[in-house]
Design a protein around this motif. Structure first.
Motif, PDB file in Angstrom:
ATOM      1  N   TYR A  23      84.312  45.235  -8.294  1.00  0.00           N
ATOM      2  CA  TYR A  23      84.170  43.812  -7.086  1.00  0.00           C
ATOM      3  C   TYR A  23      83.426  44.869  -6.492  1.00  0.00           C
ATOM      4  CZ  TYR A  23      88.659  41.975  -7.240  1.00  0.00           C
ATOM      5  OH  TYR A  23      90.571  41.527  -7.712  1.00  0.00           O
ATOM      6  N   ILE A  24      81.949  43.923  -6.133  1.00  0.00           N
ATOM      7  CA  ILE A  24      81.332  44.116  -5.487  1.00  0.00           C
ATOM      8  C   ILE A  24      82.510  44.874  -3.737  1.00  0.00           C
ATOM      9  CG2 ILE A  24      79.131  43.328  -5.957  1.00  0.00           C
ATOM     10  CD1 ILE A  24      79.392  41.311  -4.304  1.00  0.00           C
ATOM     11  N   VAL A  25      82.063  44.919  -3.002  1.00  0.00           N
ATOM     12  CA  VAL A  25      82.719  45.837  -1.446  1.00  0.00           C
ATOM     13  C   VAL A  25      81.831  46.018  -0.476  1.00  0.00           C
ATOM     14  CG1 VAL A  25      82.472  48.267  -2.755  1.00  0.00           C
ATOM     15  CG2 VAL A  25      84.914  46.898  -0.957  1.00  0.00           C
ATOM     16  N   GLY A  26      82.684  45.429   0.574  1.00  0.00           N
ATOM     17  CA  GLY A  26      81.920  46.730   1.517  1.00  0.00           C
ATOM     18  C   GLY A  26      80.932  45.934   2.175  1.00  0.00           C
ATOM     19  N   GLY A  27      79.814  46.512   2.696  1.00  0.00           N
ATOM     20  CA  GLY A  27      78.351  46.262   3.863  1.00  0.00           C
ATOM     21  C   GLY A  27      78.005  45.174   2.800  1.00  0.00           C
ATOM     22  N   CYS A  28      78.196  44.896   1.543  1.00  0.00           N
ATOM     23  CA  CYS A  28      77.574  43.758   0.846  1.00  0.00           C
ATOM     24  C   CYS A  28      78.132  42.553   0.857  1.00  0.00           C
ATOM     25  CB  CYS A  28      76.783  44.489  -0.013  1.00  0.00           C
ATOM     26  SG  CYS A  28      78.608  44.529  -1.414  1.00  0.00           S
ATOM     27  N   VAL A  29      78.958  42.679   0.821  1.00  0.00           N
ATOM     28  CA  VAL A  29      80.186  41.214   1.076  1.00  0.00           C
ATOM     29  C   VAL A  29      80.091  40.863   2.559  1.00  0.00           C
ATOM     30  CG1 VAL A  29      82.345  40.646   0.835  1.00  0.00           C
ATOM     31  CG2 VAL A  29      81.339  42.691  -0.389  1.00  0.00           C
ATOM     32  N   ARG A  30      79.695  42.139   3.372  1.00  0.00           N
ATOM     33  CA  ARG A  30      80.175  41.519   4.626  1.00  0.00           C
ATOM     34  C   ARG A  30      78.297  40.793   5.236  1.00  0.00           C
ATOM     35  NH1 ARG A  30      78.955  46.156   7.369  1.00  0.00           N
ATOM     36  NH2 ARG A  30      76.724  45.735   7.172  1.00  0.00           N
ATOM     37  N   ASP A  31      77.501  41.417   4.485  1.00  0.00           N
ATOM     38  CA  ASP A  31      76.155  40.810   5.056  1.00  0.00           C
ATOM     39  C   ASP A  31      76.288  39.574   4.268  1.00  0.00           C
ATOM     40  OD1 ASP A  31      75.997  42.742   6.476  1.00  0.00           O
ATOM     41  OD2 ASP A  31      74.465  43.981   4.759  1.00  0.00           O
ATOM     42  N   SER A  32      76.688  39.302   3.418  1.00  0.00           N
ATOM     43  CA  SER A  32      76.421  37.656   2.425  1.00  0.00           C
ATOM     44  C   SER A  32      77.444  36.752   3.430  1.00  0.00           C
ATOM     45  CB  SER A  32      77.487  38.140   1.152  1.00  0.00           C
ATOM     46  OG  SER A  32      76.387  39.111   0.220  1.00  0.00           O
ATOM     47  N   ASP A 114      87.219  52.507   6.727  1.00  0.00           N
ATOM     48  CA  ASP A 114      86.992  51.789   8.794  1.00  0.00           C
ATOM     49  C   ASP A 114      87.282  50.684   9.350  1.00  0.00           C
ATOM     50  OD1 ASP A 114      84.600  51.120   7.867  1.00  0.00           O
ATOM     51  OD2 ASP A 114      83.538  51.983   8.883  1.00  0.00           O
ATOM     52  N   PHE A 115      86.761  49.673   8.878  1.00  0.00           N
ATOM     53  CA  PHE A 115      86.627  48.352   9.825  1.00  0.00           C
ATOM     54  C   PHE A 115      86.923  46.893   8.464  1.00  0.00           C
ATOM     55  CE2 PHE A 115      83.638  51.058  11.527  1.00  0.00           C
ATOM     56  CZ  PHE A 115      84.239  51.212  12.726  1.00  0.00           C
ATOM     57  N   THR A 116      87.920  45.859   9.504  1.00  0.00           N
ATOM     58  CA  THR A 116      88.621  45.080   8.899  1.00  0.00           C
ATOM     59  C   THR A 116      87.439  44.329   8.189  1.00  0.00           C
ATOM     60  OG1 THR A 116      88.363  43.892  10.750  1.00  0.00           O
ATOM     61  CG2 THR A 116      90.022  44.235   9.498  1.00  0.00           C
ATOM     62  N   MET A 117      86.118  43.871   8.354  1.00  0.00           N
ATOM     63  CA  MET A 117      84.948  43.651   8.368  1.00  0.00           C
ATOM     64  C   MET A 117      84.210  44.306   7.236  1.00  0.00           C
ATOM     65  SD  MET A 117      82.363  44.448  10.546  1.00  0.00           S
ATOM     66  CE  MET A 117      81.667  46.276  11.182  1.00  0.00           C
ATOM     67  N   ASN A 118      85.373  45.340   6.402  1.00  0.00           N
ATOM     68  CA  ASN A 118      84.135  46.620   5.891  1.00  0.00           C
ATOM     69  C   ASN A 118      84.877  46.976   4.779  1.00  0.00           C
ATOM     70  OD1 ASN A 118      81.970  46.617   6.811  1.00  0.00           O
ATOM     71  ND2 ASN A 118      82.453  48.818   8.410  1.00  0.00           N
ATOM     72  N   GLY A 119      86.121  45.829   5.154  1.00  0.00           N
ATOM     73  CA  GLY A 119      87.259  45.577   3.923  1.00  0.00           C
ATOM     74  C   GLY A 119      87.554  45.012   2.620  1.00  0.00           C
ATOM     75  N   ILE A 120      85.768  44.249   2.936  1.00  0.00           N
ATOM     76  CA  ILE A 120      86.464  42.778   1.765  1.00  0.00           C
ATOM     77  C   ILE A 120      85.848  42.881   0.229  1.00  0.00           C
ATOM     78  CG2 ILE A 120      85.945  40.586   1.800  1.00  0.00           C
ATOM     79  CD1 ILE A 120      85.731  40.821   5.012  1.00  0.00           C
ATOM     80  N   ALA A 121      86.516  42.873  -0.871  1.00  0.00           N
ATOM     81  CA  ALA A 121      85.686  42.546  -2.109  1.00  0.00           C
ATOM     82  C   ALA A 121      85.733  41.732  -2.302  1.00  0.00           C
ATOM     83  CB  ALA A 121      86.689  43.429  -3.060  1.00  0.00           C
TER      84      ALA A 121
END
Ligand code: ATP
Ligand code: MG
Length: 443
Positions: A23-32, A114-121
């Motif tokens: 999976y891609i995960v973390g900041g890149c998913v959040r930003d997308s 750390d945060f829910t927004m950074n915990g998405i894959a």
């Protein structure tokens, strides 16, 4: 939905074809999900580091951090970090997990983030993995710890600064339990290195929402920069000022360009005031010498953060000269260009603008003048006037025709430079030689 570069897609596909999850995960998913362009893509996989190396054995693989499960492959020449699903062990020091354990469960990996927004894959074949409601929090603009905030900040206190930084940069609200907890746990920041705090502060101060975060969490900023503590709720008793000192600092930050050096300078430009206060017979307060004291205190602050010497020097210089009285004259500007150089002089004038934007309404009247001085300084600098000894039409060898080389030579050249900058003598060899002779006779 998600715009994944081809090279990243290929890495994901290869891991999947070899029988692993990726999976891609973390900041890149959040930003997308926010509709922003990610600056890099992190990949997380069920494959162990050795297995990942196997899958990409025909490509350049760099063992970036095998202990933490990270390898970097060069896909299309671009470095891509691939990290094995992992669980962090105990954090005895509040900084680093004592050990990490690899796992085959994405759910376990996400729980350490750390945060829910950074915990998405996200996987193009498996879809979105979002156990903690991160997408909903992004939609609502909320920063929320995964799990119990007290526990998460105790594990790694840097997360306190990360929460504030994300709030400043993304304009998200910190959810109330997370916000209460980070305030309660602010003292844990003592365990975090100056470098890491500094790097978060730089990004935070340049965020579009920096002002609101500085206002909302002043006690946390006073924890990482104790020099700010006496500025909070500090009435300046001055007719120039409409705001208490800390609020003035915050407004000055908001009023200057989003650039790290300038923003640090504005945050700290008046921290010397509580140390220099005096009252006159009318009850009006004055802060004689506060620019110098603020610069000295800032030197301490930035030394503790271990930032580069050039950054520290620049910020301290902006502060040291933030309250000099500028003049829109050729002579004044050339003198300042000679002393500071164009870049620092411009910064000092930008600091004047930010400072005056944060006082009483009437102070703003001076701002057009400060802008005019910047434009004029830029024009003058373009004409390449004589600003230093090396620009003079004479040098040490010319002076040697008058006196044998000695420390006096430098003295003569310094006098000639001052004469040219002050406009008393044109930068012309014959005129300068005549002035040098006159100077040597009379001194
Ligand atoms: P940006 O790169 O814009 O700073 P990011 O979220 O990608 O944002 P990184 O520092 O690159 O931040 O970290 C990547 C991911 O690793 C994060 O999204 C988060 O899931 C996790 N992470 C990073 N630092 C921490 C931390 N201190 N504690 C827990 N998880 C973290
Ligand atoms: Mg990142």
């Amino acid at each position: 939905m998600m715009d994944i570069p081809k090279s990243i897609r290929q890495v994901l596909d290869r891991l999947e074809q070899a029988g692993y999850e990726a999976y891609i995960v973390g900041g890149c998913v959040r930003d997308s999900l926010m509709g922003a362009q990610p600056h890099d893509f992190d990949i997380t996989t069920s494959a162990l580091p050795e297995e990942t190396k196997q899958v990409f054995s025909d490509m350049r693989v760099i063992e970036t951090g095998m202990k933490h499960g990270t390898v970097t492959v060069l896909a299309d020449g671009e470095p891509v970090e691939i990290t094995t699903y992992r669980v962090d062990g105990e954090y005895a020091d509040g900084r680093h997990p004592d050990e990490v354990r690899f796992t085959r469960s994405l759910s376990e990996d996400v729980a350490r983030r750390d945060f829910t927004m950074n915990g998405i894959a996200y996987s193009p074949v498996r879809g979105l993995f979002d156990e903690y409601g991160g997408a909903e929090d992004i939609r609502r603009g909320v920063i929320r710890c995964i799990g119990d905030p007290d526990r998460r900040f105790n594990e790694d206190a840097l997360r306190i600064m990360r929460a504030l930084r994300f709030s400043a940069v993304l304009g998200f609200e910190i959810e109330s339990r997370t916000a209460d907890s980070l305030r309660r746990n602010k003292e844990l920041l003592k365990r975090v290195s100056g470098e890491r705090i500094f790097s978060e502060l730089c990004r935070l101060l340049c965020g579009a929402n920096a002002g609101a975060v500085l206002r909302g969490f002043s006690e946390v900023f006073a924890e990482v920069i104790p020099e700010l503590a006496p500025c909070i709720s500090y009435d300046q008793h001055s007719r120039y000022h409409a705001f208490q000192l800390y609020e003035h600092l915050v407004r000055a930050v908001e009023s200057c360009p989003k650039e790290e050096g300038l923003r640090f300078a504005m945050l700290l430009h008046d921290i010397g005031k509580p140390h220099t206060q005096s009252a006159d017979e009318n009850g009006e307060w004055h802060f004689y010498g506060h620019a110098r004291v603020s610069a000295e205190l800032t030197d301490d602050v930035l030394s503790r953060f271990h930032c580069s010497n050039s950054f520290r020097k620049r910020v301290c210089d902006i502060i040291r000269y933030h309250d000099m009285v500028p003049e829109n004259s050729y002579r004044f500007i050339v003198r300042r260009l000679s002393k500071h150089g164009l870049d620092l002089f411009r910064d000092i004038m930008l600091a004047h603008i930010a400072d005056d934007s944060a006082k009483q309404e009437f102070a703003k009247k001076r701002i057009p003048e400060w802008k005019a001085i910047i434009r004029r300084a830029e024009e003058i600098a373009q004409q390449k006037p004589c600003l230093s000894a090396k620009d003079l039409a004479v040098n040490g060898r010319d002076i040697a025709e008058l006196i044998p080389p000695s420390p006096r030579t430098g003295e003569v050249l310094k006098h000639l430079l001052e004469s040219v900058i002050e406009g008393r003598v044109p930068n012309d060899r014959d005129k300068l030689m005549a002035e040098a002779e006159r100077y040597l006779k009379t001194e």
